[in-house]
Design a protein around this motif. Structure first.
Motif, PDB file in Angstrom:
ATOM      1  N   ILE A  99       0.840  -1.198   0.000  1.00 62.07           N
ATOM      2  CA  ILE A  99       0.000   0.000   0.000  1.00 62.07           C
ATOM      3  C   ILE A  99       0.879   1.254   0.000  1.00 62.07           C
ATOM      4  CG2 ILE A  99      -1.706   1.294   1.376  1.00 62.07           C
ATOM      5  CD1 ILE A  99      -2.610  -1.463   2.485  1.00 62.07           C
ATOM      6  N   LYS A 100       0.600   2.179  -0.925  1.00 60.05           N
ATOM      7  CA  LYS A 100       1.360   3.440  -0.941  1.00 60.05           C
ATOM      8  C   LYS A 100       0.956   4.254   0.287  1.00 60.05           C
ATOM      9  CE  LYS A 100       3.611   6.143  -4.201  1.00 60.05           C
ATOM     10  NZ  LYS A 100       3.919   6.407  -5.560  1.00 60.05           N
ATOM     11  N   SER A 101       1.965   4.743   1.053  1.00 59.65           N
ATOM     12  CA  SER A 101       1.618   5.403   2.305  1.00 59.65           C
ATOM     13  C   SER A 101       2.689   6.415   2.706  1.00 59.65           C
ATOM     14  CB  SER A 101       1.481   4.347   3.405  1.00 59.65           C
ATOM     15  OG  SER A 101       1.263   4.958   4.638  1.00 59.65           O
ATOM     16  N   ASN A 102       2.228   7.517   3.333  1.00 63.27           N
ATOM     17  CA  ASN A 102       3.170   8.518   3.854  1.00 63.27           C
ATOM     18  C   ASN A 102       3.526   8.255   5.312  1.00 63.27           C
ATOM     19  OD1 ASN A 102       3.164   9.992   1.493  1.00 63.27           O
ATOM     20  ND2 ASN A 102       1.269  11.066   2.074  1.00 63.27           N
ATOM     21  N   ILE A 103       2.882   7.266   5.917  1.00 67.26           N
ATOM     22  CA  ILE A 103       3.154   6.970   7.330  1.00 67.26           C
ATOM     23  C   ILE A 103       4.613   6.515   7.447  1.00 67.26           C
ATOM     24  CG2 ILE A 103       2.532   5.466   9.290  1.00 67.26           C
ATOM     25  CD1 ILE A 103       0.083   6.974   8.635  1.00 67.26           C
ATOM     26  N   ASN A 104       5.353   7.112   8.399  1.00 63.30           N
ATOM     27  CA  ASN A 104       6.769   6.762   8.516  1.00 63.30           C
ATOM     28  C   ASN A 104       6.981   5.630   9.522  1.00 63.30           C
ATOM     29  OD1 ASN A 104       9.487   6.907   7.949  1.00 63.30           O
ATOM     30  ND2 ASN A 104       9.863   8.326   9.652  1.00 63.30           N
ATOM     31  N   ILE A 105       7.273   4.442   8.993  1.00 68.49           N
ATOM     32  CA  ILE A 105       7.578   3.292   9.859  1.00 68.49           C
ATOM     33  C   ILE A 105       8.980   2.819   9.485  1.00 68.49           C
ATOM     34  CG2 ILE A 105       6.958   0.891  10.357  1.00 68.49           C
ATOM     35  CD1 ILE A 105       4.080   1.643  10.025  1.00 68.49           C
ATOM     36  N   GLU A 106       9.865   2.695  10.464  1.00 68.15           N
ATOM     37  CA  GLU A 106      11.261   2.343  10.177  1.00 68.15           C
ATOM     38  C   GLU A 106      11.577   0.897  10.530  1.00 68.15           C
ATOM     39  OE1 GLU A 106      13.639   4.105   8.696  1.00 68.15           O
ATOM     40  OE2 GLU A 106      12.355   5.862   8.425  1.00 68.15           O
ATOM     41  N   ARG A 107      10.686   0.246  11.291  1.00 68.31           N
ATOM     42  CA  ARG A 107      10.943  -1.131  11.740  1.00 68.31           C
ATOM     43  C   ARG A 107       9.830  -2.030  11.245  1.00 68.31           C
ATOM     44  NH1 ARG A 107      14.088  -0.885  16.622  1.00 68.31           N
ATOM     45  NH2 ARG A 107      13.116  -2.767  17.421  1.00 68.31           N
ATOM     46  N   ALA A 108      10.135  -3.315  11.102  1.00 68.49           N
ATOM     47  CA  ALA A 108       9.061  -4.270  10.778  1.00 68.49           C
ATOM     48  C   ALA A 108       8.271  -4.540  12.055  1.00 68.49           C
ATOM     49  CB  ALA A 108       9.670  -5.560  10.254  1.00 68.49           C
ATOM     50  N   ILE A 109       6.966  -4.747  11.911  1.00 64.96           N
ATOM     51  CA  ILE A 109       6.116  -5.055  13.065  1.00 64.96           C
ATOM     52  C   ILE A 109       5.517  -6.434  12.841  1.00 64.96           C
ATOM     53  CG2 ILE A 109       4.111  -4.323  14.422  1.00 64.96           C
ATOM     54  CD1 ILE A 109       4.629  -1.453  13.207  1.00 64.96           C
ATOM     55  N   PHE A 110       5.810  -7.377  13.728  1.00 66.51           N
ATOM     56  CA  PHE A 110       5.250  -8.721  13.636  1.00 66.51           C
ATOM     57  C   PHE A 110       4.127  -8.831  14.669  1.00 66.51           C
ATOM     58  CE2 PHE A 110       9.009 -11.302  11.628  1.00 66.51           C
ATOM     59  CZ  PHE A 110       9.013 -10.427  10.553  1.00 66.51           C
ATOM     60  N   ILE A 111       2.945  -9.216  14.209  1.00 70.03           N
ATOM     61  CA  ILE A 111       1.729  -9.146  15.026  1.00 70.03           C
ATOM     62  C   ILE A 111       1.200 -10.544  15.340  1.00 70.03           C
ATOM     63  CG2 ILE A 111      -0.679  -8.346  15.029  1.00 70.03           C
ATOM     64  CD1 ILE A 111       0.336  -6.333  12.751  1.00 70.03           C
ATOM     65  N   PHE A 112       0.909 -10.773  16.628  1.00 69.40           N
ATOM     66  CA  PHE A 112       0.250 -12.023  17.029  1.00 69.40           C
ATOM     67  C   PHE A 112      -1.168 -11.683  17.471  1.00 69.40           C
ATOM     68  CE2 PHE A 112       4.808 -12.506  17.940  1.00 69.40           C
ATOM     69  CZ  PHE A 112       5.087 -13.549  17.075  1.00 69.40           C
ATOM     70  N   ASP A 113      -2.130 -12.343  16.870  1.00 68.40           N
ATOM     71  CA  ASP A 113      -3.539 -12.090  17.201  1.00 68.40           C
ATOM     72  C   ASP A 113      -4.320 -13.341  16.808  1.00 68.40           C
ATOM     73  OD1 ASP A 113      -6.229 -11.441  17.165  1.00 68.40           O
ATOM     74  OD2 ASP A 113      -5.894  -9.393  16.484  1.00 68.40           O
ATOM     75  N   LYS A 114      -4.865 -14.056  17.808  1.00 67.97           N
ATOM     76  CA  LYS A 114      -5.501 -15.343  17.498  1.00 67.97           C
ATOM     77  C   LYS A 114      -6.802 -15.195  16.711  1.00 67.97           C
ATOM     78  CE  LYS A 114      -7.934 -16.146  21.883  1.00 67.97           C
ATOM     79  NZ  LYS A 114      -7.605 -15.622  23.117  1.00 67.97           N
TER      80      LYS A 114
END
Ligand SMILES: Cc1cc2nc3c(=O)[nH]c(=O)nc-3n(C[C@H](O)[C@H](O)[C@H](O)COP(=O)(O)OP(=O)(O)OC[C@H]3O[C@@H](n4cnc5c(N)ncnc54)[C@H](O)[C@@H]3O)c2cc1C
Length: 346
Positions: free
Chosen positions: A186-201
Motif C-alpha cells: 500500500i502506498k503510504s506517507n506513514i513513517n515506519i522504520e521497523r518491521a512489526i510482527f503481530i500475534f492475534d488469534k
C-alpha cells in the motif's frame, strides 16, 4: 544459457531442475559445466512471487557481501517490533535483517544462470510426471507447455518447485500443513522504520506483519485457508485503527508450508533430490525460507558436482539446516498459543 521452447529442445539431459526460484537458480548457477542441465519453470519470467523478501543473518552470510544493493528497498536494514494483541504486550528486537525486493532478488539470482552455456531454460513449462526406465538409471520426465507434452530423459531430477511441489508429493507421502501467505503493498506517507510482527488469534495462529518498503508499506499474514479473505480484511481493519494505515494496493498470495516436525523434511531418494521449500526447509515459526532455499540449492550443487554418493553427501550437508529448523518447532507451538506466548515477551 539457451532459452528454447519445449518443441525444439533435445531429448536427453544429465539433470532436470524443476523450479527456477531461489533454490533452483542457486543450484543451476553452482553446478559444474560438465553437466547438461535443463531448468524449467511453470511461470513466465521474470516471475513475481508473493514474498516479503526479508533476508535473515544466514541468508546475508550466503551472499558474502556480494548482494547487489539495487536488490534492497528502504529501509535497507530492518529490526523488529513484536506485538501481541491478545495479551497487549510488545517487545523490540535488534535483528539487522536485509529488506529486499523479492522480484529484484529473484532477478539477481536468475542473472547468475543467464550466461551459463550448460544450462537450458524453459519458462511456461510444467513438470507433470516422471517414469522409471527399465535400466533403473534414467528417468523419463513428462513436460507440458501450451498443451504440448514432451518426454525428456534424465539421470537426476531436482525438485525446487516450492510449497506445492509435485515431485515432493510423488516421492513423499506425508501431508505437511500449509497456510496462505497474503500480502498487500500500500502506498503510504506513514513513517515506519521497523518491521512489526503481530500475534492475534482472531486473525491467525501463525502471525501477521507490517513491513516498510518505502514509498510503500506491506501488510501481510500467514492465514489458515478457511476464510482467509475475511481474516485479511479484519487484519487491515485493525491495522487501520492502530496505525492509521489505510487503502488498497497490489495484492499477492502464495501457499506456505508450515512443517510440524522434523518428519516433514524430506531431501530426496535415489536420484530424486528436493531443495528449498519443496524439501520442507522453511521455518515453522517465521516462514523464513529464503536462506534455506539458497543454502540447500548450493549444497545440492556441491553434492552432485562431487560425483559419487551425491544424495548421501547432500543429506549430510543439509544436516545443519535441519538442526537449525529442529529448534523452531517448539517456538512455533509457543507463538500459536496465546497463553504460552506471554513468555516470549518477558
Ligand atoms: C507471503 C509470503 C511472504 C514470505 N516472506 C518471506 C520472507 O520475508 N523471508 C523469507 O526468508 N521467506 C519468506 N517467505 C518464504 C519464501 O518465499 C519461500 O520459502 C522461498 O521462496 C522458497 O524458495 P524455493 O526456491 O524453494 O521455491 P519458490 O521460490 O516458491 O520457487 C518454486 C518455483 O517452482 C515453480 N514450479 C512449481 N511447480 C512447478 C511445476 N510443476 N513445473 C514447473 N515449475 C514449477 C514455481 O513456478 C516457482 O517459480 C514468504 C512466503 C510467502 C508466501
Amino acid at each position: 544459457m539457451l532459452v528454447k521452447d519445449l518443441n525444439s529442445i533435445e531429448l536427453g539431459y544429465d539433470i532436470i531442475i524443476v523450479g527456477a526460484g531461489a533454490a533452483g537458480c542457486v543450484l543451476a548457477a553452482n553446478l559444474s559445466e560438465k553437466f547438461k542441465v535443463l531448468l524449467v519453470d511453470s511461470k513466465d519470467f521474470p516471475r513475481k512471487k508473493a514474498c516479503s523478501g526479508i533476508i535473515v543473518e544466514e541468508g546475508k552470510s550466503f551472499f558474502e557481501g556480494k548482494l547487489d544493493k539495487s536488490v534492497l528497498v528502504e529501509p535497507n536494514v530492518l529490526d523488529i517490533d513484536y506485538v501481541d494483541w491478545d495479551n497487549n504486550l510488545s517487545k523490540k528486537s535488534v535483528k539487522g535483517f536485509l529488506n529486499s525486493d523479492r522480484f529484484a532478488l529473484d532477478n539477481f539470482l536468475f542473472d547468475k544462470v543467464r550466461n551459463k552455456h550448460s544450462i537450458f531454460f524453459l519458462k511456461n513449462t510444467n513438470f507433470i510426471e516422471y517414469l522409471e526406465t527399465l535400466d533403473k538409471v534414467h528417468k523419463v520426465v513428462m513436460l507440458e507447455s501450451n498443451g504440448f507434452v514432451k518426454p525428456i530423459i534424465t539421470r537426476y531430477i531436482v525438485g525446487c518447485d516450492g510449497a506445492l511441489s509435485s515431485i515432493r508429493r510423488k516421492v513423499f507421502s506425508r501431508d505437511t500443513p500449509f497456510y496462505i501467505g497474503v500480502q498487500e503493498l500500500i502506498k503510504s506517507n506513514i513513517n515506519i522504520e521497523r518491521a512489526i510482527f503481530i500475534f492475534d488469534k482472531e486473525i491467525t495462529d501463525f502471525y501477521s506483519w507490517i513491513i516498510p518498503k518505502k514509498p510503500y508499506i506491506e501488510i501481510g499474514a500467514l492465514l489458515e485457508p478457511k476464510d482467509s479473505k475475511g481474516k485479511f480484511e479484519l487484519l487491515k481493519k485493525k491495522i487501520g485503527e492502530k496505525y492509521s494505515i489505510f487503502g488498497n494496493g497490489e495484492y499477492n498470495s502464495a501457499i506456505v508450508l508450515r512443517p510440524n516436525s522434523i518428519k516433514d523434511i524430506f531431501l530426496g531418494k535415489d536420484s530424486i533430490f528436493l531443495c528449498g521449500e519443496a524439501a520442507g526447509l522453511i521455518s515453522p515459526s517465521s516462514a523464513e525460507g529464503i536462506s534455506y532455499a539458497l543454502k540447500s540449492g548450493k549444497f545440492c550443487a556441491d553434492a552432485l558436482n562431487s560425483g559419487k554418493d551425491a544424495l548421501k553427501i547432500y543429506k549430510s550437508n543439509c544436516q545443519l539446516l535441519v538442526d537449525r529448523l529442529s529448534k523452531k518447532f517448539e517456538k512455533a507451538k509457543i507463538i500459536s498459543d496465546s497463553n504460552l506466548r506471554k513468555k516470549l515477551f518477558e
